[in-house]
Design a protein around this motif. Structure first.
Motif, PDB file in Angstrom:
ATOM      1  N   GLY A 119       0.683  -1.159  -0.098  1.00  0.00           N
ATOM      2  CA  GLY A 119      -0.039  -0.130  -0.034  1.00  0.00           C
ATOM      3  C   GLY A 119       0.745   1.284  -0.049  1.00  0.00           C
ATOM      4  N   GLY A 120       1.863   1.289   0.767  1.00  0.00           N
ATOM      5  CA  GLY A 120       2.789   2.365   0.815  1.00  0.00           C
ATOM      6  C   GLY A 120       3.280   2.411  -0.629  1.00  0.00           C
ATOM      7  N   CYS A 121       3.811   1.425  -1.081  1.00  0.00           N
ATOM      8  CA  CYS A 121       4.637   1.541  -2.434  1.00  0.00           C
ATOM      9  C   CYS A 121       3.877   2.036  -3.547  1.00  0.00           C
ATOM     10  CB  CYS A 121       5.119   0.125  -2.776  1.00  0.00           C
ATOM     11  SG  CYS A 121       6.468  -0.479  -1.748  1.00  0.00           S
ATOM     12  N   ILE A 122       2.493   1.720  -3.412  1.00  0.00           N
ATOM     13  CA  ILE A 122       1.582   2.485  -4.388  1.00  0.00           C
ATOM     14  C   ILE A 122       1.482   4.122  -4.320  1.00  0.00           C
ATOM     15  CG2 ILE A 122      -0.851   2.806  -4.969  1.00  0.00           C
ATOM     16  CD1 ILE A 122      -1.461  -0.231  -4.238  1.00  0.00           C
ATOM     17  N   GLY A 123       1.564   4.456  -2.966  1.00  0.00           N
ATOM     18  CA  GLY A 123       1.684   5.914  -2.807  1.00  0.00           C
ATOM     19  C   GLY A 123       3.055   6.334  -3.422  1.00  0.00           C
ATOM     20  N   GLY A 124       4.084   5.918  -3.208  1.00  0.00           N
ATOM     21  CA  GLY A 124       5.435   6.071  -3.637  1.00  0.00           C
ATOM     22  C   GLY A 124       5.477   6.165  -5.147  1.00  0.00           C
ATOM     23  N   LEU A 125       4.928   5.194  -5.680  1.00  0.00           N
ATOM     24  CA  LEU A 125       4.811   5.012  -7.142  1.00  0.00           C
ATOM     25  C   LEU A 125       4.143   6.239  -7.675  1.00  0.00           C
ATOM     26  CD1 LEU A 125       5.592   3.544  -9.702  1.00  0.00           C
ATOM     27  CD2 LEU A 125       3.378   2.107  -9.529  1.00  0.00           C
ATOM     28  N   LEU A 126       3.112   6.632  -7.172  1.00  0.00           N
ATOM     29  CA  LEU A 126       2.194   7.558  -7.687  1.00  0.00           C
ATOM     30  C   LEU A 126       2.937   8.835  -7.465  1.00  0.00           C
ATOM     31  CD1 LEU A 126      -0.445   8.697  -8.896  1.00  0.00           C
ATOM     32  CD2 LEU A 126      -1.308   8.795  -6.638  1.00  0.00           C
ATOM     33  N   HIS A 127       3.685   9.072  -6.220  1.00  0.00           N
ATOM     34  CA  HIS A 127       4.532  10.321  -6.349  1.00  0.00           C
ATOM     35  C   HIS A 127       5.655  10.582  -7.152  1.00  0.00           C
ATOM     36  CE1 HIS A 127       6.058  13.654  -4.133  1.00  0.00           C
ATOM     37  NE2 HIS A 127       7.198  12.996  -3.586  1.00  0.00           N
ATOM     38  N   ALA A 128       6.331   9.147  -7.160  1.00  0.00           N
ATOM     39  CA  ALA A 128       7.301   9.476  -8.292  1.00  0.00           C
ATOM     40  C   ALA A 128       7.033   9.490  -9.729  1.00  0.00           C
ATOM     41  CB  ALA A 128       7.984   7.745  -8.246  1.00  0.00           C
ATOM     42  N   PHE A 129       5.763   9.011 -10.041  1.00  0.00           N
ATOM     43  CA  PHE A 129       5.274   9.255 -11.400  1.00  0.00           C
ATOM     44  C   PHE A 129       4.746  10.695 -11.743  1.00  0.00           C
ATOM     45  CE2 PHE A 129       1.515   9.196 -14.209  1.00  0.00           C
ATOM     46  CZ  PHE A 129       2.039   8.906 -15.501  1.00  0.00           C
ATOM     47  N   VAL A 130       4.621  11.238 -10.644  1.00  0.00           N
ATOM     48  CA  VAL A 130       4.122  13.021 -10.792  1.00  0.00           C
ATOM     49  C   VAL A 130       5.404  13.718 -10.919  1.00  0.00           C
ATOM     50  CG1 VAL A 130       2.751  14.748  -9.767  1.00  0.00           C
ATOM     51  CG2 VAL A 130       1.861  12.642  -9.940  1.00  0.00           C
ATOM     52  N   THR A 131       6.280  13.286  -9.833  1.00  0.00           N
ATOM     53  CA  THR A 131       7.445  14.217  -9.653  1.00  0.00           C
ATOM     54  C   THR A 131       8.664  14.108 -10.528  1.00  0.00           C
ATOM     55  OG1 THR A 131       8.319  12.842  -8.000  1.00  0.00           O
ATOM     56  CG2 THR A 131       6.920  14.635  -7.308  1.00  0.00           C
ATOM     57  N   VAL A 132       8.867  12.694 -10.930  1.00  0.00           N
ATOM     58  CA  VAL A 132      10.029  12.410 -11.823  1.00  0.00           C
ATOM     59  C   VAL A 132       9.660  12.511 -13.224  1.00  0.00           C
ATOM     60  CG1 VAL A 132      11.597  10.717 -12.430  1.00  0.00           C
ATOM     61  CG2 VAL A 132      10.964  10.895 -10.038  1.00  0.00           C
ATOM     62  N   THR A 133       8.562  11.811 -13.620  1.00  0.00           N
ATOM     63  CA  THR A 133       8.078  11.859 -15.095  1.00  0.00           C
ATOM     64  C   THR A 133       7.656  12.957 -15.661  1.00  0.00           C
ATOM     65  OG1 THR A 133       7.652   9.594 -14.966  1.00  0.00           O
ATOM     66  CG2 THR A 133       6.641  10.734 -16.720  1.00  0.00           C
ATOM     67  N   PHE A 134       6.761  13.854 -14.745  1.00  0.00           N
ATOM     68  CA  PHE A 134       6.205  15.007 -15.101  1.00  0.00           C
ATOM     69  C   PHE A 134       6.552  16.426 -14.342  1.00  0.00           C
ATOM     70  CE2 PHE A 134       2.828  11.944 -15.975  1.00  0.00           C
ATOM     71  CZ  PHE A 134       2.664  12.125 -17.342  1.00  0.00           C
ATOM     72  N   ASN A 135       7.689  16.166 -13.542  1.00  0.00           N
ATOM     73  CA  ASN A 135       8.269  17.335 -12.988  1.00  0.00           C
ATOM     74  C   ASN A 135       7.442  18.503 -12.186  1.00  0.00           C
ATOM     75  OD1 ASN A 135      11.119  17.465 -13.028  1.00  0.00           O
ATOM     76  ND2 ASN A 135      11.295  18.098 -15.041  1.00  0.00           N
TER      77      ASN A 135
END
Length: 424
Positions: A119-135
């Motif tokens: 569950g925590g990893c899902i939140g981390g993946l979403l945060h990474a997707f938004v910040t790393v991919t879309f800056n």
């Protein structure tokens, strides 16, 4: 230039993260400081008669409360060492509490722990997707994660828990105990020694007794993650590459490091650690999910990471400090916090003397005045209001961050936008 990073690549000077500025405490000096604080605490205990501030039960409770804070802090450490600010730790912990309890009451506590991490990893993946991919701005993304996690769990809780025995719209059915251990003989001996009330020795026995009495098996896992994190990030090629992404991603990319991959991995691991901290709350600290269960521990974990100067050892000390102050709410809070006012006054006076020796006269004078005011508060009262007891962990968080701010050194590229190929 090849696209893979060889062992020679990671030893290049341009990839080496810059060393933190400021003087670092050696292990003997650090142990001496801890012993000095424990001795002062022992003096305060003898003067005030507040034996609860160092007894075994207090220390055991403090350890239990420090674990989720420390896990959240470790999560922040992984993300920020890769250059991603993770304000969303609180939301990832919330996901961990819900997912952990949801799976735990159905399939057992260890399954709950695993699902809480996911569950925590899902939140981390979403945060990474938004910040790393879309800056997207890291702070904005983190706040959005917190809001999303709170809303999602509030919506899902009635659907998942209502209709089950012990469940409701805001609480899960109870989760089976994960079990704990006590070292026979040693625990009893330390408890007996602690009850003697001797100067320093009894207080040290209380501290050590809390580490071997009624300790959850999951606590052992959490404690082991601290040296494991240090070894991975500071003694492996993987850790060097990951830290280089938080210091100078352009240089790392020039040597073949896939910066995006390492940032994603770091933030997902960050979310998993925060999720583990949430699962600890809903499986070990309380054997059920309860809305609002995290109570800001994700933010306190972030503060512990900053206090620890983005290092695992310092983070552990910060988590222990905040866990100890949080435990005062549960065991003799008013009396113990009142006694700690005297300890705070002594530490402030010592700090003022130290600053005066270093010829920082204005800070020394201010620190001394504050110490005198705290002592006056202690001397003119017999107890503190319950509201002060409840606020103590958060006040300590602010004070510690204010006092340690001058020696902090965050990763150079922490929170900065990065695009692949921008150094060309």
């Amino acid at each position: 230039m090849t696209t893979s990073t060889t062992a020679t690549d990671v030893n290049q000077p341009s990839l080496q993260p810059a060393a933190p500025t400021g003087r670092k405490l050696s292990l003997p000096v650090l142990l001496l400081v801890i012993a000095g604080v424990l001795a002062l605490t022992s003096i305060v205990r003898i003067i005030t008669g507040a034996d609860g501030i160092t007894n075994v039960s207090q220390m055991s409770t403090a350890l239990e409360l420090a674990v989720p804070i420390g896990l959240a802090g470790l999560g922040g450490l992984w993300a920020e060492r890769a250059g991603v600010v993770n304000i969303g730790l609180e939301g990832m912990m919330i996901l961990g509490t819900w997912f952990g309890a949801w799976a735990g009451f159905q399939w057992g506590p260890w399954t709950g722990v695993l699902v809480g991490i996911i569950g925590g990893c899902i939140g981390g993946l979403l945060h990474a997707f938004v910040t790393v991919t879309f800056n997207v701005n890291h702070i904005v993304s983190g706040v959005a994660i917190n809001i999303l996690a709170l809303g999602a769990t509030r919506y899902l809780a009635p659907l998942a828990f209502e209709g089950h025995q012990g469940g409701s719209a805001k609480q899960s059915p109870p989760v089976e105990s994960i079990g704990d251990f006590t070292i026979p003989g040693l625990s009893d001996a330390l408890t007996e020694l602690n009850s003697k009330g001797w100067f320093f020795i009894s207080d040290l026995a209380g501290l050590l007794g809390g580490l071997v009495t009624n300790v959850s098996w999951l606590t052992l896992v959490a404690v082991a993650l601290i040296p494991a994190t240090w070894w991975i990030l500071w003694r492996s090629a993987f850790g060097l590459r990951l830290r280089s992404c938080g210091e100078n991603p352009i240089a790392a990319e020039s040597l073949g490091v896939n910066v995006y991959t390492y940032k994603y991995l770091a933030v997902i691991i960050s979310g998993g650690l925060a999720g583990l901290g949430g699962a600890f709350l809903s499986i070990v600290a309380n054997p059920f999910y309860l809305e609002g269960q995290t109570s800001g521990r994700g933010f306190i974990g972030l503060a512990a990471m900053i206090f620890g100067n983005w290092m695992p050892g310092g983070l552990a000390l910060g988590a222990g400090l905040f866990g100890y102050t949080d435990s005062l709410n549960l065991r003799g809070g008013s009396e113990n916090v009142h006694a700690l006012l005297l300890l705070g006054a002594l530490l402030l006076v010592i700090g003022a003397i130290w600053q005066a020796v270093r010829k920082k006269y204005v800070p020394a004078a201010i620190t001394f005045v504050v110490g005198a005011l705290v002592y006056t508060w202690y001397a003119t009262t017999n107890e503190v209001p319950n509201q002060v007891v409840a606020a103590t962990p958060y006040v300590i968080t602010l004070i510690v961050l204010a006092l340690s701010a001058q020696r902090l050194r965050m990763p150079k590229a922490d929170g900065l936008p990065y695009r692949k190929g921008q150094g060309k």
